[in-house]
Design a protein around this motif. Structure first.
Motif, mmCIF file in Angstrom:
data_model
loop_
_atom_site.group_PDB
_atom_site.id
_atom_site.type_symbol
_atom_site.label_atom_id
_atom_site.label_comp_id
_atom_site.label_asym_id
_atom_site.label_seq_id
_atom_site.Cartn_x
_atom_site.Cartn_y
_atom_site.Cartn_z
ATOM 1 N N GLY A 216 16.531 63.356 10.347
ATOM 2 C CA GLY A 216 16.266 62.059 9.723
ATOM 3 C C GLY A 216 15.176 61.235 10.360
ATOM 4 O O GLY A 216 15.020 60.056 10.019
ATOM 5 N N GLU A 217 14.384 61.810 11.258
ATOM 6 C CA GLU A 217 13.329 61.038 11.911
ATOM 7 C C GLU A 217 11.988 61.125 11.188
ATOM 8 O O GLU A 217 11.031 60.468 11.571
ATOM 9 C CB GLU A 217 13.166 61.485 13.367
ATOM 10 N N GLY A 218 11.901 61.970 10.157
ATOM 11 C CA GLY A 218 10.679 62.045 9.370
ATOM 12 C C GLY A 218 9.758 63.185 9.740
ATOM 13 O O GLY A 218 8.558 63.131 9.461
ATOM 14 N N LYS A 219 10.293 64.270 10.291
ATOM 15 C CA LYS A 219 9.445 65.394 10.722
ATOM 16 C C LYS A 219 8.845 66.132 9.529
ATOM 17 O O LYS A 219 7.665 66.517 9.559
ATOM 18 C CB LYS A 219 10.244 66.364 11.588
ATOM 19 N N THR A 220 9.616 66.357 8.462
ATOM 20 C CA THR A 220 9.114 67.116 7.315
ATOM 21 C C THR A 220 7.999 66.370 6.597
ATOM 22 O O THR A 220 6.949 66.952 6.275
ATOM 23 C CB THR A 220 10.257 67.431 6.337
ATOM 24 N N SER A 221 8.190 65.077 6.344
ATOM 25 C CA SER A 221 7.129 64.311 5.681
ATOM 26 C C SER A 221 5.888 64.248 6.556
ATOM 27 O O SER A 221 4.756 64.284 6.041
ATOM 28 C CB SER A 221 7.624 62.894 5.359
ATOM 29 N N THR A 222 6.066 64.205 7.873
ATOM 30 C CA THR A 222 4.916 64.211 8.777
ATOM 31 C C THR A 222 4.183 65.546 8.708
ATOM 32 O O THR A 222 2.945 65.588 8.615
ATOM 33 C CB THR A 222 5.371 63.933 10.222
ATOM 34 N N ALA A 223 4.946 66.641 8.735
ATOM 35 C CA ALA A 223 4.329 67.967 8.688
ATOM 36 C C ALA A 223 3.584 68.181 7.369
ATOM 37 O O ALA A 223 2.437 68.668 7.360
ATOM 38 C CB ALA A 223 5.399 69.042 8.868
ATOM 39 N N VAL B 184 9.255 60.891 16.533
ATOM 40 C CA VAL B 184 10.296 60.008 17.052
ATOM 41 C C VAL B 184 10.408 58.792 16.139
ATOM 42 O O VAL B 184 9.417 58.111 15.875
ATOM 43 C CB VAL B 184 9.983 59.540 18.490
ATOM 44 N N SER B 185 11.609 58.535 15.658
ATOM 45 C CA SER B 185 11.832 57.364 14.803
ATOM 46 C C SER B 185 12.144 56.157 15.675
ATOM 47 O O SER B 185 13.002 56.213 16.556
ATOM 48 C CB SER B 185 12.994 57.629 13.840
ATOM 49 N N ALA B 186 11.422 55.048 15.420
ATOM 50 C CA ALA B 186 11.581 53.844 16.243
ATOM 51 C C ALA B 186 12.339 52.748 15.501
ATOM 52 O O ALA B 186 12.109 51.562 15.745
ATOM 53 C CB ALA B 186 10.211 53.331 16.675
ATOM 54 N N ASP B 187 13.251 53.148 14.619
ATOM 55 C CA ASP B 187 14.030 52.150 13.876
ATOM 56 C C ASP B 187 15.453 52.028 14.395
ATOM 57 O O ASP B 187 16.302 51.416 13.750
ATOM 58 C CB ASP B 187 14.047 52.507 12.391
ATOM 59 N N GLY B 188 15.735 52.604 15.561
ATOM 60 C CA GLY B 188 17.046 52.443 16.185
ATOM 61 C C GLY B 188 18.001 53.579 15.968
ATOM 62 O O GLY B 188 19.097 53.574 16.531
ATOM 63 N N ARG B 189 17.613 54.592 15.185
ATOM 64 C CA ARG B 189 18.543 55.701 14.934
ATOM 65 C C ARG B 189 18.560 56.700 16.092
ATOM 66 O O ARG B 189 19.498 57.461 16.249
ATOM 67 C CB ARG B 189 18.192 56.395 13.632
ATOM 68 N N THR B 190 17.497 56.721 16.896
ATOM 69 C CA THR B 190 17.384 57.683 17.996
ATOM 70 C C THR B 190 17.657 56.989 19.320
ATOM 71 O O THR B 190 17.184 55.880 19.556
ATOM 72 C CB THR B 190 15.971 58.307 18.033
ATOM 73 N N HIS B 191 18.425 57.655 20.183
ATOM 74 C CA HIS B 191 18.746 57.108 21.495
ATOM 75 C C HIS B 191 17.802 57.668 22.560
ATOM 76 O O HIS B 191 17.209 58.737 22.399
ATOM 77 C CB HIS B 191 20.193 57.435 21.875
ATOM 78 N N ARG B 192 17.682 56.925 23.638
ATOM 79 C CA ARG B 192 16.846 57.352 24.763
ATOM 80 C C ARG B 192 17.236 58.728 25.259
ATOM 81 O O ARG B 192 16.393 59.594 25.487
ATOM 82 C CB ARG B 192 16.975 56.350 25.917
ATOM 83 N N GLY B 193 18.523 58.940 25.457
ATOM 84 C CA GLY B 193 18.996 60.214 25.984
ATOM 85 C C GLY B 193 18.672 61.377 25.075
ATOM 86 O O GLY B 193 18.416 62.494 25.556
ATOM 87 N N GLU B 194 18.670 61.137 23.757
ATOM 88 C CA GLU B 194 18.348 62.213 22.810
ATOM 89 C C GLU B 194 16.889 62.633 22.932
ATOM 90 O O GLU B 194 16.566 63.832 22.898
ATOM 91 C CB GLU B 194 18.663 61.743 21.387
ATOM 92 N N LEU B 195 16.002 61.650 23.069
ATOM 93 C CA LEU B 195 14.589 61.978 23.253
ATOM 94 C C LEU B 195 14.369 62.690 24.587
ATOM 95 O O LEU B 195 13.613 63.674 24.662
ATOM 96 C CB LEU B 195 13.741 60.707 23.172
ATOM 97 N N GLN B 196 15.032 62.221 25.628
ATOM 98 C CA GLN B 196 14.893 62.868 26.933
ATOM 99 C C GLN B 196 15.369 64.312 26.886
ATOM 100 O O GLN B 196 14.738 65.215 27.448
ATOM 101 C CB GLN B 196 15.694 62.082 27.982
ATOM 102 N N GLN B 197 16.498 64.538 26.200
ATOM 103 C CA GLN B 197 17.036 65.896 26.107
ATOM 104 C C GLN B 197 16.110 66.797 25.306
ATOM 105 O O GLN B 197 15.918 67.980 25.646
ATOM 106 C CB GLN B 197 18.420 65.861 25.462
#
Length: 478
Positions: free
Chosen positions: A282-289, A412-425
């Motif tokens: 849900g972060e928008g990878k397909t539309s970006t690709a 990376v979605s910056a609308d609050g759906r993604t957490h810091r730890g998820e990006l780090q992982q």
């Protein structure tokens, strides 16, 4: 290439600057206003529940008989000032209060007056102020006057009246307005406390909030460069492709910038295979690709777009292509690559390999030697290969593909759906397989007036055409 995660500190220990507080207030202003209104409502309720109290004040004057000489006058005044302190204490003594209760025939006796009578003296004066408080303004005046009279009587019994004399300078009168509750003050305090509580809640939530809500939040986590940023656009749900909008709008220009920045990551030259993935769905990878591939093909490059998300394929739906014949069939040797590749665009400049039929073992297919050979073949026939891969955290597919490709473009979605730890992982998963992180695409950034994509910068001919359409034709009068 080793991806660097920025050193992370506990949010609670981080120092916030003024701009951080202003940002928090702007982002959470609804909660702050709600807290302020709650504080105001509580203060109003507290004020309404309070019984109005009235105050009345009587004033006594202490005089001392002295001689006619200046020395005698000074000594008399000093004596009177010292005596006033004692008389103030006597005013609220049990003896005086009991006498007042008897005079006014109070059913509660002296105890009914405790806390209702106060005596003070202004500094460097021989005056005594007696203040009485009661819900009844007339009763408050009676208590103040009675206390003054009973204090005079008590002093006359213990002092030589020929030397010291107490007299009523001003009698108490019933007050016309209550002394408490003080409505404006209570409401102001309630509003201020509510506002402080709201700001405190907002700041505390910000310190403990691990969600990514801005580009700055992303930059604090990963040191990799940001190759593109895309603002929030509600129209993308119905029309996700840049070709469905004005080709000079801010989103199209952002993809052109991403195309340019991606070109500079190809340090070795030659064909470039880019895996587009994200931390979570849900972060928008397909539309970006898809849109990146369209822009690359628009520039004249030989581009192949591959849908490697065998679990939740979306490319065929986005582009309106046949999705049952594609990558899974090519890897399993059930269809030839040439037969699976489809053309898209006005001149068929973009080549697309959809996902194909769903497979029970997508991870094994994408991690197989056949897939690795396919990537090599792609690079021999195309200049740029864009691979839409699944998210990194749910499955291992994108990390495996990243190790085969030139690098990974992480959305990376910056609308609050993604957490810091998820990006780090997600970044750590790429490090584990020695995949190169080409850069980040920050999606759904809140658009502000100060951001560059707020403004439109299109060719003058196009702008003139737009103005022409906006102007209605005027009829000429004959």
């Amino acid at each position: 290439m080793t991806v660097k995660l920025r050193p992370q500190r506990n949010n609670v220990g981080e120092k916030m600057e003024l701009k951080d507080y202003l940002r928090v207030i702007r982002q959470r202003w609804i909660a702050i206003v709600a807290a302020a209104l709650i504080g105001l409502a509580l203060a109003a309720g507290f004020t309404l529940l309070q019984t109005p109290e009235y105050q009345s004040r009587s004033e006594l004057f202490v005089s001392v008989k002295g001689g006619s000489s200046p020395t005698d006058v000074i000594q008399g005044n000093t004596f009177a000032e010292k005596r006033v302190t004692s008389y103030v204490s006597l005013a609220t003594s049990p003896r005086v209060l009991q006498a007042v209760a008897d005079e006014l025939k109070l059913t509660g006796g002296m105890n009914q007056l405790v806390g209702k009578v106060a005596a003070t003296t202004p500094a460097q004066t021989v005056l005594i102020d007696i203040t009485a408080t009661d819900p009844n303004p007339d009763q408050a005046a009676r208590i103040a006057n009675s206390t003054a009279r009973q204090l005079i009587t008590a002093v006359n019994n213990v002092e030589d009246v020929t030397i010291v004399r107490l007299s009523v300078f001003e009698e108490a009168a019933p007050s016309t307005s209550p002394s408490s509750p003080r409505v404006p003050l209570n409401l102001a305090i309630g509003l201020a406390l509510g506002l402080l509580a709201g700001i405190g809640f907002a700041v505390t939530r910000e310190l403990f909030d691990t969600r990514l809500r801005s580009q700055a939040d992303v930059e604090r986590i990963v040191s990799a460069g940001i190759l593109g940023t895309f603002s929030i656009d509600s129209s993308l749900e119905k029309a996700p492709l840049v070709t469905q909008h004005d080709k000079f709008n801010h989103r199209a220009e952002s993809f052109r910038q991403l195309r340019t920045h991606l070109h500079f990551t190809n340090l070795s030259g030659g064909a470039q295979t880019v895996v587009v993935s994200s931390s979570i769905p849900g972060e928008g990878k397909t539309s970006t690709a898809v849109n990146l591939a369209i822009m690359l093909a628009e520039s004249g490059a030989k581009v192949l777009l591959v849908d490697a998300d065998l679990r939740r394929p979306r490319v065929a739906k986005y582009l309106g292509l046949e999705g049952s014949v594609g990558l899974s069939g090519v890897i399993s040797h059930s269809v030839a690559l040439e037969e699976a590749i489809q053309s898209w665009g006005p001149g068929g400049e973009l080549k697309v390999l959809t996902s194909g039929r769903s497979a029970p073992n997508p991870s094994e297919l994408l991690g197989s030697p056949t897939m690795e050979k396919l990537v090599s073949r792609f690079e021999s026939e195309y200049e740029v290969i864009i691979i839409d891969a699944p998210p990194l955290l749910p499955v291992t597919d994108p990390a495996v593909l990243g190790s085969m490709a030139s690098g990974v473009l992480l959305v990376v979605s910056a609308d609050g759906r993604t957490h810091r730890g998820e990006l780090q992982q997600a970044v750590s998963d790429l490090e584990a397989v020695n995949a190169r992180l080409l850069g980040l695409v920050v999606n759904r950034v809140e658009r502000t007036r100060g951001s560059y994509d707020y403004y439109d910068y299109r060719p003058e001919t196009v702008e003139a055409g737009r103005r022409g359409k906006d102007k209605a034709p005027r009829s000429r009068r004959r």
